[in-house]
Design a protein around this motif. Structure first.
Motif, mmCIF file in Angstrom:
data_model
loop_
_atom_site.group_PDB
_atom_site.id
_atom_site.type_symbol
_atom_site.label_atom_id
_atom_site.label_comp_id
_atom_site.label_asym_id
_atom_site.label_seq_id
_atom_site.Cartn_x
_atom_site.Cartn_y
_atom_site.Cartn_z
ATOM 1 N N PHE B 22 46.297 -31.617 26.837
ATOM 2 C CA PHE B 22 47.304 -31.649 27.899
ATOM 3 C C PHE B 22 46.690 -31.576 29.288
ATOM 4 C CE2 PHE B 22 49.609 -30.451 24.133
ATOM 5 C CZ PHE B 22 50.768 -31.206 24.238
ATOM 6 N N ILE B 24 45.371 -33.960 31.209
ATOM 7 C CA ILE B 24 45.829 -35.015 32.134
ATOM 8 C C ILE B 24 47.290 -34.800 32.540
ATOM 9 C CG2 ILE B 24 46.251 -37.500 32.361
ATOM 10 C CD1 ILE B 24 43.681 -37.919 30.689
ATOM 11 N N PRO B 25 48.202 -34.532 31.571
ATOM 12 C CA PRO B 25 49.579 -34.216 31.985
ATOM 13 C C PRO B 25 49.654 -32.992 32.898
ATOM 14 C CG PRO B 25 49.496 -34.629 29.625
ATOM 15 C CD PRO B 25 48.085 -34.603 30.109
ATOM 16 N N ALA B 28 48.702 -34.055 36.282
ATOM 17 C CA ALA B 28 49.773 -34.893 36.848
ATOM 18 C C ALA B 28 50.943 -34.022 37.310
ATOM 19 C CB ALA B 28 50.243 -35.912 35.812
ATOM 20 N N MET B 29 51.234 -32.994 36.534
ATOM 21 C CA MET B 29 52.346 -32.096 36.885
ATOM 22 C C MET B 29 52.004 -31.323 38.165
ATOM 23 S SD MET B 29 55.225 -31.757 35.369
ATOM 24 C CE MET B 29 56.662 -30.716 35.488
ATOM 25 N N ALA B 32 52.470 -33.603 40.962
ATOM 26 C CA ALA B 32 53.896 -33.829 41.239
ATOM 27 C C ALA B 32 54.486 -32.672 42.038
ATOM 28 C CB ALA B 32 54.666 -34.009 39.933
ATOM 29 N N TYR B 33 53.924 -31.489 41.886
ATOM 30 C CA TYR B 33 54.407 -30.307 42.611
ATOM 31 C C TYR B 33 53.651 -30.079 43.911
ATOM 32 C CZ TYR B 33 57.925 -28.683 39.413
ATOM 33 O OH TYR B 33 59.082 -28.582 38.696
#
Lengths: 375, 74
Positions: B22, B24-25, B28-29, B32-33
């Protein structure tokens, strides 16, 4: 070809310059705007034709994902619908699909980022099916119909482009499902022996609607062998009750009955409520079966199924309320209630084939049937 | 990741933990924040199927790294 330089097809119609089309397609690929398949390059003129289909303003929010700090406007939804290959007149169906998904509730909880890898299934009812050529008959889950293929795809492109839900980044699906490309069907109302899905929820005949469901799998049921309603429905119930579907304590399902199966049942006097009751009652696993696959209990916090000796294991709801169901020949219902089974009729009247669609919801709530708003 | 970032922004020290697939996600998260440099902890996959003893072992292994991110000196 003509000597004027404008390519003309054998029927005399104008043919676009292939090189320009290819360049535009590649331009979209390079910017990462696709789902892997080519998209339709969209300019302002095409976008305006989509926006003209709705009374909503271009900046109105269609759906927001606060946990990603992102939202999708009518303009972005239209742009992605155009890129997906929709015709402008499909756009009201796309908007209704977003409204239905929003009402269902799973999207706002981040389900499209989950490892499970769900997809939305759209069921369309009413006259809009005929108007835009949505297929509810032969090969209903398969290719060949522009409206089915592109309306479902419009949602996926929006997920990728507006919400940034790209695979292996914010979309963490372990495997996903082919339905993530597109899954939009029409109900075959004309060959159904019963009132269509929206009628059960108060919608009048002649009203066009979209019902969106978050799904995991579409499982075929091959049942050409019997004319006995109970045998047929047990075949569905056994398919519903497969242990691999039991991530949570219970599951829910949408039975997409082929017209042949629907007529068999209706001919023997079965209506949808009776079907739901029977499938609920028959969709069971023995406690021994659940223990055999290590799903005999649920986790105290997540309520996901776990082995009985798991440190977080507690009895599932049914075992708690009826301890007798856990001993001897005890059985567990895999559905929470009869209301968690939806019944839709679709497909061709040519064989005893139906499907169990494994849904995340509803779990007893009202399905999110949304009217299609035409300008 | 989102929870960790939101706790930090509300003044509550937090360390997010995720398994290696997890990464990379997670990045990315955080992006995004608006917190691309958010420090978090990676641990081998899987966790869900570990026994209680194995979970305890993970906690023992991770605790110094959690404290390091929090800036706690032992």
């Amino acid at each position: 070809m003509t000597t004027t330089g404008v390519p003309v097809g054998s029927d005399g119609g104008r043919v676009p310059d292939p090189a320009a089309v290819q360049d535009a397609i590649e331009y979209c690929y390079e910017r990462g705007w696709t789902d892997g398949l080519p998209v339709v390059p969209c300019d302002q003129a095409l976008l305006d034709r989509f926006l003209a289909q709705t009374d909503r303003g271009p900046d109105d929010v269609v759906f927001a994902m606060p946990h990603l700090n992102r939202h999708c406007t009518v303009r972005l939804a239209a742009l992605n619908a155009a890129m997906a290959g929709c015709r402008p007149e499909y756009f009201p169906v796309v908007l209704a699909a977003w409204d239905s998904l929003a009402a269902e509730g799973y999207l706002a909880k981040g389900i499209w980022q989950s490892t499970t890898g769900t997809a939305p299934m759209l069921v369309v009812n009413g006259p809009v099916r005929e108007r835009i050529g949505l297929n509810g008959r032969g090969n209903v889950f398969g290719p060949g119909f522009r409206a089915n293929a592109t309306i479902g795809r419009a949602l996926r492109l929006t997920a990728l482009n507006a919400f940034g839900l790209r695979p292996r980044e914010l979309d963490q699906a372990t495997q996903g499902t082919p339905a993530k490309y597109t899954l939009c069907i029409a109900e075959n109302e004309e060959e159904s022996p019963w009132a269509p899905l929206p009628a059960e929820y108060g919608f009048a005949a002649g009203e066009s609607t979209v019902t969106a469901m978050t799904i995991r799998s579409v499982v075929h049921v091959e049942a050409r062998h019997t004319g006995v309603p109970e045998q047929l429905l047990r075949d569905f119930a056994d398919t519903v009750a497969r242990t691999g579907a039991l991530l949570h304590e219970t599951i829910s399902a949408c039975l997409v009955l082929g017209p042949e199966h629907a007529r068999l049942l209706a001919g023997a006097g079965w209506d949808k409520p009776r079907i739901r009751e029977f499938v609920y009652a028959e969709a069971v696993r023995s406690r021994a079966d659940l223990d055999r696959v290590g799903k005999g209990s649920v986790s105290r916090k997540s309520r996901w199924r776990v082995p009985v000796d798991h440190p977080d294991a507690v009895p599932d709801r049914e075992a708690e309320s009826d301890p007798d169901s856990t001993v001897g020949a005890g059985r567990a219902h895999v559905l929470r209630s009869p209301e968690t089974v939806l019944v839709v009729v679709a497909g061709a009247s040519n064989s005893g084939v139906s499907a169990v669609v494994e849904t995340f919801g509803p779990r007893g709530d009202r399905p999110c049937v949304v009217p299609v708003e035409h300008r | 990741m989102a929870d960790g970032i939101l706790l930090e922004r509300n003044g509550i020290p937090a360390v997010s933990i995720c398994t290696e697939p997890f990464r990379i996600p997670a990045d990315a998260m955080a992006k995004a924040y608006g917190f691309p440099g958010f420090q978090y902890l990676l641990t081998p996959h899987p966790v869900a199927s570990l026994t209680l003893a194995e979970v305890r072992q993970r906690v023992v292994e991770m605790t110094p790294r959690i404290l390091a991110i929090l800036g706690v000196e032992e």
